[in-house]
Scaffold this motif. Sequence first.
Motif, PDB file in Angstrom:
ATOM      1  N   SER A 173      64.208  42.847  52.518  1.00 35.49           N
ATOM      2  CA  SER A 173      62.765  42.614  52.568  1.00 35.49           C
ATOM      3  C   SER A 173      62.020  43.905  52.264  1.00 35.49           C
ATOM      4  O   SER A 173      62.507  44.992  52.563  1.00 35.49           O
ATOM      5  N   ARG A 174      60.845  43.763  51.669  1.00 39.31           N
ATOM      6  CA  ARG A 174      59.998  44.938  51.396  1.00 39.31           C
ATOM      7  C   ARG A 174      58.531  44.520  51.429  1.00 39.31           C
ATOM      8  O   ARG A 174      58.182  43.390  51.091  1.00 39.31           O
ATOM      9  N   ASP A 175      57.712  45.456  51.844  1.00 35.46           N
ATOM     10  CA  ASP A 175      56.275  45.220  51.917  1.00 35.46           C
ATOM     11  C   ASP A 175      55.667  45.493  50.546  1.00 35.46           C
ATOM     12  O   ASP A 175      55.664  46.620  50.070  1.00 35.46           O
ATOM     13  N   VAL A 176      55.191  44.446  49.898  1.00 37.36           N
ATOM     14  CA  VAL A 176      54.640  44.573  48.538  1.00 37.36           C
ATOM     15  C   VAL A 176      53.121  44.444  48.555  1.00 37.36           C
ATOM     16  O   VAL A 176      52.512  44.195  47.510  1.00 37.36           O
ATOM     17  N   THR A 177      52.507  44.609  49.727  1.00 40.94           N
ATOM     18  CA  THR A 177      51.059  44.477  49.822  1.00 40.94           C
ATOM     19  C   THR A 177      50.360  45.467  48.900  1.00 40.94           C
ATOM     20  O   THR A 177      49.477  45.094  48.123  1.00 40.94           O
ATOM     21  N   ALA A 178      50.759  46.737  48.988  1.00 41.25           N
ATOM     22  CA  ALA A 178      50.109  47.762  48.166  1.00 41.25           C
ATOM     23  C   ALA A 178      50.345  47.514  46.682  1.00 41.25           C
ATOM     24  O   ALA A 178      49.452  47.725  45.855  1.00 41.25           O
ATOM     25  N   VAL A 179      51.554  47.055  46.338  1.00 39.91           N
ATOM     26  CA  VAL A 179      51.864  46.784  44.925  1.00 39.91           C
ATOM     27  C   VAL A 179      50.979  45.666  44.400  1.00 39.91           C
ATOM     28  O   VAL A 179      50.415  45.761  43.303  1.00 39.91           O
ATOM     29  N   GLN A 180      50.846  44.585  45.173  1.00 40.72           N
ATOM     30  CA  GLN A 180      50.020  43.473  44.725  1.00 40.72           C
ATOM     31  C   GLN A 180      48.546  43.855  44.673  1.00 40.72           C
ATOM     32  O   GLN A 180      47.813  43.431  43.774  1.00 40.72           O
ATOM     33  N   ALA A 225      47.437  46.882  44.074  1.00 45.77           N
ATOM     34  CA  ALA A 225      47.295  47.735  42.900  1.00 45.77           C
ATOM     35  C   ALA A 225      47.270  46.903  41.619  1.00 45.77           C
ATOM     36  O   ALA A 225      46.496  47.182  40.689  1.00 45.77           O
ATOM     37  N   GLU A 226      48.111  45.871  41.575  1.00 45.56           N
ATOM     38  CA  GLU A 226      48.122  45.001  40.404  1.00 45.56           C
ATOM     39  C   GLU A 226      46.802  44.249  40.272  1.00 45.56           C
ATOM     40  O   GLU A 226      46.256  44.102  39.176  1.00 45.56           O
ATOM     41  N   ALA A 227      46.270  43.783  41.402  1.00 41.23           N
ATOM     42  CA  ALA A 227      44.978  43.105  41.363  1.00 41.23           C
ATOM     43  C   ALA A 227      43.865  44.055  40.928  1.00 41.23           C
ATOM     44  O   ALA A 227      42.986  43.683  40.139  1.00 41.23           O
ATOM     45  N   MET A 228      43.927  45.297  41.450  1.00 43.12           N
ATOM     46  CA  MET A 228      42.940  46.296  41.040  1.00 43.12           C
ATOM     47  C   MET A 228      43.048  46.599  39.554  1.00 43.12           C
ATOM     48  O   MET A 228      42.048  46.781  38.862  1.00 43.12           O
ATOM     49  N   VAL A 230      40.751  46.314  34.233  1.00 43.50           N
ATOM     50  CA  VAL A 230      40.775  45.977  32.801  1.00 43.50           C
ATOM     51  C   VAL A 230      39.680  44.970  32.471  1.00 43.50           C
ATOM     52  O   VAL A 230      38.973  45.095  31.460  1.00 43.50           O
ATOM     53  N   ALA A 231      39.518  43.962  33.351  1.00 45.04           N
ATOM     54  CA  ALA A 231      38.494  42.949  33.103  1.00 45.04           C
ATOM     55  C   ALA A 231      37.096  43.564  33.140  1.00 45.04           C
ATOM     56  O   ALA A 231      36.243  43.252  32.286  1.00 45.04           O
ATOM     57  N   ASN A 232      36.861  44.465  34.103  1.00 47.65           N
ATOM     58  CA  ASN A 232      35.547  45.093  34.217  1.00 47.65           C
ATOM     59  C   ASN A 232      35.251  45.998  33.037  1.00 47.65           C
ATOM     60  O   ASN A 232      34.142  45.980  32.495  1.00 47.65           O
ATOM     61  N   VAL A 233      36.248  46.809  32.643  1.00 49.07           N
ATOM     62  CA  VAL A 233      36.043  47.696  31.498  1.00 49.07           C
ATOM     63  C   VAL A 233      35.757  46.876  30.243  1.00 49.07           C
ATOM     64  O   VAL A 233      34.844  47.188  29.457  1.00 49.07           O
ATOM     65  N   SER A 234      36.533  45.816  30.043  1.00 49.34           N
ATOM     66  CA  SER A 234      36.325  44.963  28.872  1.00 49.34           C
ATOM     67  C   SER A 234      34.920  44.370  28.884  1.00 49.34           C
ATOM     68  O   SER A 234      34.232  44.341  27.853  1.00 49.34           O
TER      69      SER A 234
END
Length: 437
Positions: free
Chosen positions: A193-200, A202-205, A210-214
Amino acid sequence: MGTRYVELLGMMFVASLWGWYEGSMLLLFSGCVLAAVAWMALDSWRFGQVLHWMREGDWANEPNLPHVWQLLVNKIRRLQKNLQSKAQENQSRLDEFLLAIQASPNGVMLLDSDGRIEWSNQTAFEHLGIDSQRDLQQHVVNLIRDPGFSAYLSKGDFQTEVSIPGPRTSASKPVVIAIRVHPYGIRRKLLLSRDVTAVQQAEAMRRDFVANVSHEIRTPLTVISGFVETMQSVPLDEAERNQYLALMAQQAQRMQTLVSDLLMLSKLEGSPIPSRQTTILASELIAQCVQEARNLSEVLTGGGHAFAIDQPQDVQLIGNRTELLSALGNLLSNAVRYTPAKGKISVSMRLMPEGDVQIAVSDTGAGIAPEHIPRLTERFYRVDRSRSRDTGGTGLGLAIVKHVIQRHGGQVKIESQMGVGSVFRLQFPADRVRQLS
């Protein structure tokens, strides 16, 4: 071995002497047989002593036996010491291995053939909300009641991982735990098991970024493209052409500002912590930024803002001059853009009792609602998007301010009241402050 036979022959010799002495062949023969039986009984008793010693495992109290039996005892004792030494060495290695797994940031859990927990490190217990003492030997499905995990485990396809909510998840602070099962042995399973909260997050950010810059670039590009197409297809007089060119230049400047802010953020994130070899006077920092704010106010409102500086004493701030000018400049720029004409903008500096320095920028603008304050330093977050674009904002200014202050070991504090105004405070730690003698 020869000593035992000598003992046997000696006993038989004594028995034969007794029969010879009595002058009876029967006694001689009987004595030899009795001697052999007695020797066998004695030898069996010694063998029984060795077996009893081995069975009890009382290695410290070895039997004291003669002849070959003592040699056997000594040999067994040496073998036992070697095995004990190897067992201790293996146990030591196992303990070190388990300690290493305990120190792992990932959870590790061993399941038996029935899916019961045989062993687990503390991280796995924390990830899955399991009690390390009470829940050993419990079936893992009875403890992790997420439907997705139950389906994943029963399906038996472990080529991918499954994500479940963590035990401390909430609507405001979601926690996501990724679980991957690896079969081994005879129906046994290794659960990681691993905590992927920060990874997800970061991916959402990243996706939002990208969406905001576009979006931010697409809008001025659309405007410029529309004007270009109009100028190419429709006859225009001099006044109309100048008006269109001015609007195109405004949109081009907006894109240039956006790219400049993006490059600034990228530079801040990729460069080392500011050196402690360079300094800037707080008075110089404030004066330069206030002058730039006056110039911006002149352009936007014709100089309609009143500026005030409150700095009882001067200090040197240790850090990157360009970054500090950018941080304070962004705060003053925002104050000018969001404060109506005739409003007041103040800059104050205070030396705190602990040695920290606090530079505050306050305005008499419309203020910010409390629900927006925690998110103000996020990239592209705007309280009023249309107003921000009208005033030339990119939505990156406060993100730059936060990065600069954090790189200098400080923090940004924001207070605001609707209809009264806002106060943005930059707090520098004492180790980034040098007082003037």
